[in-house]
Design an enzyme around this catalytic site. Sequence first.
Site, mmCIF file in Angstrom:
data_model
loop_
_atom_site.group_PDB
_atom_site.id
_atom_site.type_symbol
_atom_site.label_atom_id
_atom_site.label_comp_id
_atom_site.label_asym_id
_atom_site.label_seq_id
_atom_site.Cartn_x
_atom_site.Cartn_y
_atom_site.Cartn_z
ATOM 1 N N ASP A 1 -3.199 48.204 114.913
ATOM 2 C CA ASP A 1 -2.497 47.522 116.386
ATOM 3 C C ASP A 1 -1.724 46.885 116.066
ATOM 4 O OD1 ASP A 1 -1.872 47.738 119.097
ATOM 5 O OD2 ASP A 1 -3.454 46.489 119.402
ATOM 6 N N SER A 2 -0.710 45.944 117.377
ATOM 7 C CA SER A 2 0.055 45.554 117.202
ATOM 8 C C SER A 2 -0.844 44.114 116.746
ATOM 9 C CB SER A 2 0.551 45.135 118.345
ATOM 10 O OG SER A 2 1.003 45.016 119.708
ATOM 11 N N TYR B 1 4.290 45.283 120.952
ATOM 12 C CA TYR B 1 5.737 46.116 120.645
ATOM 13 C C TYR B 1 6.128 46.525 121.705
ATOM 14 C CZ TYR B 1 4.146 46.913 116.065
ATOM 15 O OH TYR B 1 3.236 46.683 114.600
ATOM 16 N N GLY B 2 5.427 46.023 122.737
ATOM 17 C CA GLY B 2 5.373 46.824 124.088
ATOM 18 C C GLY B 2 7.277 46.357 124.454
ATOM 19 N N CYS C 1 -2.690 51.586 119.380
ATOM 20 C CA CYS C 1 -1.863 50.658 120.680
ATOM 21 C C CYS C 1 -1.337 52.422 120.548
ATOM 22 C CB CYS C 1 -0.748 49.876 119.342
ATOM 23 S SG CYS C 1 0.741 49.814 119.440
ATOM 24 N N ASN C 2 -1.160 51.641 122.083
ATOM 25 C CA ASN C 2 -0.200 53.432 122.919
ATOM 26 C C ASN C 2 1.660 53.349 122.454
ATOM 27 O OD1 ASN C 2 -2.054 54.617 125.360
ATOM 28 N ND2 ASN C 2 -2.767 52.496 124.655
ATOM 29 N N THR C 3 1.943 51.966 122.421
ATOM 30 C CA THR C 3 3.484 51.869 122.325
ATOM 31 C C THR C 3 3.707 52.230 120.566
ATOM 32 O OG1 THR C 3 3.514 49.502 123.515
ATOM 33 C CG2 THR C 3 5.125 49.856 122.094
ATOM 34 N N GLU D 1 -5.278 38.417 128.101
ATOM 35 C CA GLU D 1 -5.509 37.083 126.881
ATOM 36 C C GLU D 1 -5.606 35.861 127.325
ATOM 37 O OE1 GLU D 1 -2.303 38.104 123.856
ATOM 38 O OE2 GLU D 1 -3.662 40.152 123.285
ATOM 39 N N CYS E 1 -2.839 51.930 127.653
ATOM 40 C CA CYS E 1 -3.143 50.651 127.174
ATOM 41 C C CYS E 1 -4.315 49.472 126.472
ATOM 42 C CB CYS E 1 -1.821 49.336 127.437
ATOM 43 S SG CYS E 1 -1.653 47.887 126.780
ATOM 44 N N THR E 2 -4.318 49.783 125.239
ATOM 45 C CA THR E 2 -5.575 49.425 125.411
ATOM 46 C C THR E 2 -6.043 47.908 125.308
ATOM 47 O OG1 THR E 2 -4.972 48.705 122.778
ATOM 48 C CG2 THR E 2 -5.834 50.627 122.645
ATOM 49 N N HIS E 3 -5.185 47.182 125.942
ATOM 50 C CA HIS E 3 -5.403 45.828 126.380
ATOM 51 C C HIS E 3 -6.746 46.602 127.721
ATOM 52 C CE1 HIS E 3 -4.212 43.811 123.809
ATOM 53 N NE2 HIS E 3 -3.886 42.327 124.236
#
Lengths: 287, 287
Positions: free
Chosen positions: B17-18, B49-50, B80-82, B157, B192-194
């Site tokens: 992931d980023s 990365y977004g 990471c979706n992006t 975050e 998005c993984t968040h």
Amino acid sequence: MTPARADASRPTIAVFDSGVGGLTVLRAIVERVPNADYLYFGDTARLPYGSKSRETIARYAIGAAQFLQQKGATLLVIGCNTASAMALYDVKGAVDIPVIGVIEPGADRAAEISQSREAVVIGTEATVAAHAYQRALARRGFATHEKACPLFVPLVEEGWTDHAVTEQVARIYLAEALKASSVHIDVLVLGCTHYPLLKNMLRRVLPANIAIVDSAETTAEAVVEELASNSRERKQGGTLSASAKGGGIEGPSFHFYVTDSADKFRRMAPIFLGREVENVEHVDLGG
Amino acid sequence: MTPARADASRPTIAVFDSGVGGLTVLRAIVERVPNADYLYFGDTARLPYGSKSRETIARYAIGAAQFLQQKGATLLVIGCNTASAMALYDVKGAVDIPVIGVIEPGADRAAEISQSREAVVIGTEATVAAHAYQRALARRGFATHEKACPLFVPLVEEGWTDHAVTEQVARIYLAEALKASSVHIDVLVLGCTHYPLLKNMLRRVLPANIAIVDSAETTAEAVVEELASNSRERKQGGTLSASAKGGGIEGPSFHFYVTDSADKFRRMAPIFLGREVENVEHVDLGG
């Protein structure tokens, strides 16, 4: 002070930032020094610097500074609080041109206007963690409370500069900052170049007895002083006419370099710079 | 389905992931496949990365994937979706191990549960701009409305997963998304993984007739299927006993690689992974 353009050669002023925020610094400089060539480097592929380590930021900043010197910069402004806080001396050691950061000019201005010598500094996590403003203000006799406001940059970039959510976030952040600091606070330093776009809203939220120091404006004033000082040196050395190749009133020229999408930079830049941008070039400085 | 660990050799599952968001995917995999060695690569020096271009993201993702293969990964998850949206096929072409992205499993799950075949996908600007979910869902007969929610990552975050401000932002984003889309929407895909950390709050804000697809969970289910499929192939080839070096029930092991501060990763990781982390190693992959 005599405007720099009246007696200096036409300078090539470079502004370096991790993204678009440094454009508020560029804008403030252009307002004061319109007769200059401007280079802007936005390290948009690697933003934000705010969450990165000192080593990483120093490496990125040195790369950008050397690139701008190769492109002809005669003066370099680190228009990024994180990079100024973490890498000013690394950059000064890596190039042969004068380098101005955004920390010292902001601290000077705070010292000019504060009676109580107690200040709050708001910025990104990295700027706050580096304590650069705290140290710069301590040298001027200040007690400083620093407060990280990590949501302000994404809120500005969302375009919510005058939005109810942003004002609610500002009330939370400022209440936390003021609660944790002295009641004698009379200065709030905007320690991030995105924050000038929140200045009007912050003015509403902040008690009237607390002045706001806008480090974009104070940095622009430091650039004017540096140019005037250079000009005086040249006069004393008798080299003015030889170097005054661009003494006419021509207005500014701009060249923008970005490490990520030029299109995205073109779209966002006007919010910060207050004008449309052309001459946007993608560059890749590698790691 | 028979659990993968019962009949497969002990796999080395890598998640890339980023930053820290992919840890929600890792967590969902570990819940389903506890008897495995896990490698996690968080490209924290270069997040998010977004906001980056496809070319930049593909370059970073290939570097990370090759690094993880060298470290012994037998299965790679782009958590990471992006990066899944922009670089899945670049990564598949650059390594010799199976690669699972987060897009297709989420689209499969949406197709299983939707009656109306109309969905909203929320994600970062880049995931939305890449239209990867829109295309993946279109192949399954869906009409999709995509909505970028750039404030959600910094809000998570900041730790404001269950905060009034975050709920207000969610109400604004979801109202905009639902206003712009069909009244027949019955699925919201968390692109998005968040966002799994916002699932409970989003459930409160969202109309009751709209189901939520959590791509961390659906990706973990795809990993279980891939392992079971590999295991069946090995059985057919008669090589099970030779490769089943780790067939016992030993629980997971973890090794984390990050490109920025290991300390910061150690502090943030438990929010996403639900456990403390050790074995965090800083690596520098260059540009």
